[in-house]
Write an enzyme that holds these catalytic residues in place. Structure first.
Site, PDB file in Angstrom:
ATOM      1  N   HIS A 167      -0.483  -0.494  -9.927  1.00  0.00           N
ATOM      2  CA  HIS A 167      -1.223  -1.863  -8.923  1.00  0.00           C
ATOM      3  C   HIS A 167      -1.498  -2.747  -9.677  1.00  0.00           C
ATOM      4  CE1 HIS A 167      -3.289  -0.661  -5.493  1.00  0.00           C
ATOM      5  NE2 HIS A 167      -3.248  -2.227  -4.866  1.00  0.00           N
ATOM      6  N   ARG A 214       0.894  -1.399  -0.560  1.00  0.00           N
ATOM      7  CA  ARG A 214       0.165  -0.328   0.068  1.00  0.00           C
ATOM      8  C   ARG A 214       0.725   1.369   0.070  1.00  0.00           C
ATOM      9  NH1 ARG A 214      -3.427  -2.134  -2.354  1.00  0.00           N
ATOM     10  NH2 ARG A 214      -5.177  -2.158  -1.016  1.00  0.00           N
ATOM     11  N   GLU A 246      -3.388   7.489  -6.107  1.00  0.00           N
ATOM     12  CA  GLU A 246      -3.184   6.999  -7.666  1.00  0.00           C
ATOM     13  C   GLU A 246      -5.051   6.990  -8.397  1.00  0.00           C
ATOM     14  OE1 GLU A 246      -3.458   2.572  -6.372  1.00  0.00           O
ATOM     15  OE2 GLU A 246      -1.862   2.516  -5.486  1.00  0.00           O
ATOM     16  N   ALA A 297       0.284  -6.333  -8.463  1.00  0.00           N
ATOM     17  CA  ALA A 297       0.108  -7.037  -8.075  1.00  0.00           C
ATOM     18  C   ALA A 297      -0.218  -8.078  -7.800  1.00  0.00           C
ATOM     19  CB  ALA A 297       1.210  -6.992  -6.447  1.00  0.00           C
TER      20      ALA A 297
END
Length: 351
Positions: A308, A260, A289, A310
């Protein structure tokens, strides 16, 4: 019984419907009536909706689909006080992500609605991605690729002062030791790295059995040439890695954050990267973001960025649907959900 599959373009409504149908068929239950709603994420970024964060779509969209619905399975739908108040038939919300941040849990409890979540759904994907970011940062893979595509052969990267390091023999520090951190530790140890872990909630005996060393955070940062963040973002962990702690890292260390963005104070990073105190930085998550056009790290050397991603594997989507379908099965059988987020609701006595 009416079930709403409030999916999106990752955990699709069809995946939810199929997983729930398979779960209920195994137990011999009659299949319910399904309604479907497709929310715009990830084609449109998630964000705050009323009092909840990281949601997709609007309250009105959700309310339009919830008429007569007792059970909803979703990843991103905004379950706010207004939504719960306007949905008297609703009894259970199964959230197909690692934490129900798109749900006002206090409101759910007040209205007698049980909420479950799906811990570990993206653990293999996120762990693999973190290792990939680490290798790319240590060996300058993305930078070399970009240069070669521009027609520049960077043979100078073979020079001693420019060449990267290896995981074998390195000390790797993991901040957080949940499902993702434990997989990363196994992979790092397979490369031959010594693994340190900082997590006040980790079981020491379990960590030792895994072959990792449990240490305090400052000690981990001081000793690790590679640090990867895997903690949850809470009030306690916001800017856990701040300016003081960043300066504890050995000169030229590699820092990876795929957990995060709020765990990391971004303000000191440009200076640390430019003067070489931080050797490389790999980020999949950010304090804002999507990142803005004037983001301070855009023109800083040795930075790897991904949007973002992952947890973005098809296996994650299927696991998310399967975990939530199991929770729906438990709820309909009158059992307590395995991953109940608002245990206080049990005291309300509402079926």
């Amino acid at each position: 019984m009416r079930i709403l599959a409030a999916g999106d373009h990752f955990v699709r409504p069809s995946l939810i419907r199929e997983a729930v149908s398979q779960e209920l068929s195994r137990t011999g239950r009659e299949l319910p009536e399904f309604a479907e709603l497709t929310l715009p994420w990830p084609h449109e970024p998630f964000g705050p909706v009323a009092e909840v964060r990281e949601a997709s779509g609007t309250e009105d969209q959700l309310l339009g689909a919830l008429a007569g619905v007792s059970v909803c399975v979703t990843q991103m739908a905004p379950f706010t006080e207004r939504v719960f108040a306007a949905s008297p038939a609703l009894r259970f919300v199964a959230v197909s992500r690692g934490g129900p941040v798109n749900v006002d849990l206090a409101a759910a409890t007040r209205h007698g609605v049980r909420v479950s979540f799906a811990p570990g759904r993206n653990a293999p994907a996120a762990a693999e991605f973190a290792v990939g970011l680490t290798l790319a940062a240590m060996r300058r893979i993305t930078a070399a690729d970009a240069e070669l595509k521009r027609g520049v052969w960077r043979g100078d990267l073979y020079a001693y002062e420019e060449s990267g390091g290896e995981l074998g023999g390195a000390t790797v520090g993991l901040v957080g030791y949940g499902a993702i951190g434990r997989i990363v530790a196994r992979v790092m140890r397979a490369f031959g790295a010594q693994v340190l872990v900082a997590d006040p909630y980790a079981d020491r005996a379990a960590a030792e059995a895994d072959g990792v060393e449990l240490v305090e955070l400052d000690a981990l940062l001081s000793r690790s040439s590679v640090v990867s963040l895997h903690a949850r973002l809470t009030e306690e962990t916001h800017h856990l890695i701040d300016s003081r702690r960043l300066r504890l890292l050995p000169h030229g260390a590699v820092l990876v954050n795929s957990a995060r963005g709020g765990l990391l104070d971004h303000a000191p990073l440009p200076e640390l990267l430019r003067d070489g105190a931080l050797g490389a930085l790999a980020l999949d998550v950010y304090d804002i973001e999507p990142i803005p056009a004037d983001w301070a790290l855009h023109d800083v050397p040795n930075v790897i960025t991904t949007p973002h991603l992952a947890g973005a594997t098809r296996q994650t989507a299927h696991r998310a649907a399967a975990i939530t379908a199991s929770e729906v099965g438990r709820f309909l059988r009158g059992e307590e959900p395995a991953h109940l987020a608002n245990r206080d609701v049990l005291a309300a006595g509402r079926p």
